[in-house]
Scaffold this motif. Sequence first.
Motif, short mmCIF file in Angstrom:
data_model
loop_
_atom_site.label_atom_id
_atom_site.label_comp_id
_atom_site.label_asym_id
_atom_site.label_seq_id
_atom_site.Cartn_x
_atom_site.Cartn_y
_atom_site.Cartn_z
N VAL A 263 3.67 7.08 -10.71
CA VAL A 263 3.72 6.13 -9.59
C VAL A 263 4.36 6.85 -8.42
N THR A 264 3.83 6.63 -7.23
CA THR A 264 4.47 7.21 -6.04
C THR A 264 4.85 6.10 -5.07
N LEU A 265 5.83 6.40 -4.24
CA LEU A 265 6.25 5.44 -3.22
C LEU A 265 6.45 6.22 -1.93
N ASN B 269 0.80 -1.23 0.00
CA ASN B 269 0.00 0.00 0.00
C ASN B 269 0.82 1.27 0.00
N ARG B 270 2.12 1.16 0.21
CA ARG B 270 2.97 2.35 0.13
C ARG B 270 3.19 2.78 -1.32
N ILE B 271 2.78 1.93 -2.26
CA ILE B 271 2.87 2.30 -3.68
C ILE B 271 1.54 2.93 -4.08
N GLN C 279 11.11 0.93 -0.14
CA GLN C 279 11.95 0.75 -1.32
C GLN C 279 11.42 -0.42 -2.14
N LEU C 280 11.67 -0.33 -3.44
CA LEU C 280 11.18 -1.37 -4.34
C LEU C 280 12.30 -2.17 -4.98
#
Length: 337
Positions: free
Chosen positions: A153-155, A143-145, A160-161
């Motif tokens: 796209v936000t993070l 859900n942090r994306i 971290q991805l």
Amino acid sequence: MRNKLIALLLAFVFLTGCAKQQSAAHTRTVFAMDTVMNLTVYDGDAEAALDAAEQELHRLDALLARGTEGSAVYTLNRDGAVSDATTARLLKQSREISLLTGGAFDPTVAPVLELWGFGSGAGEHRVPSDEELASALAYVEFNRIGFGEDNDVTLELPAQLDLGGIAKGWSGQRAREILQERGVGSAAIDLGGDVALLGSKPGGANWRVAIKDPAGGGYLGIFETAGDVYVATSGVYERYFEENGKRYHHIIDPATGHPADSGVVSATVICRDGVWADALATACCVVGADASLALLGSIDTALGVELILVIDDGRVLYTCDGFVPEQENRYTYEQVS
Ligand code: ADP
Ligand code: MG
């Protein structure tokens, strides 16, 4: 790396072995995503198609590598925002797969990978403390994306991805599409053991893909198929380190922050879609055999997903008719539905 090379050679031998009489095969070796890839095209304007596919493989490598400054994933991890069509598409697909697997597949697992030394940098392998794991796990959450307009796209940092669990699947998929768009009707793309097949083999025979034995240089059996499938294998033997006599590998259970310990030591997924195949192979190692087989009931049947699972008790469970087990080895084979 050695295992990968052996698997690659085996897959390559099987893919190309029977095509000797057909002298029209054009091959290309590409090094991308830390992987030696072999592309074989059997018809059409092969060299031009191979040029285009090679270019796309390098482009995707540069775009999706978390450690490469300027890549879309690097920018998203640094700034918390990026606008890129491929990244947006892959993350939307990841969301679907993450939901389906109950979070077993989750690209936000990156900070945990980093702690174990399986991250983007040349981090050293070590067993992290419980405190370190707990603080990294606080950010492991899909859900942090966030998804905005178009390809935004936000993070939510410091999450971290890492797209290492699907980047190869997408690359194979794209390379196959590009060859097809350029008029190729028959091709095999080997991405270091994972294979994307386009169309049927020249002469109409089945493709034969060797499925590697997680325990060594041999193979579990041969998967025969008419084509247009992606075959992905993930195994807990692929990348690992040892400390105090215990092995720690690179597929992380996002629920615990520890390397997956589900009993599945190797999962091969056969599927029409490369991203699904790649992601599910990783997820099956996390959730274990029973949950993997149960997943099949909730996946769109149009994807044609089939599984070959190696369990740590010496059993190989497989769901597909096209799999021909190797007779002489230590495993017990069971076809399951
Ligand atoms: P490879 O074939 O390159 O060994 P896999 O397809 O088995 O890779 O995927 C493993 C990679 O996926 C890891 O190196 C890491 O980047 C990432 N990863 C590890 N655990 C998870 C997870 N639970 N969810 C998503 N990605 C993961
Ligand atoms: Mg994978």
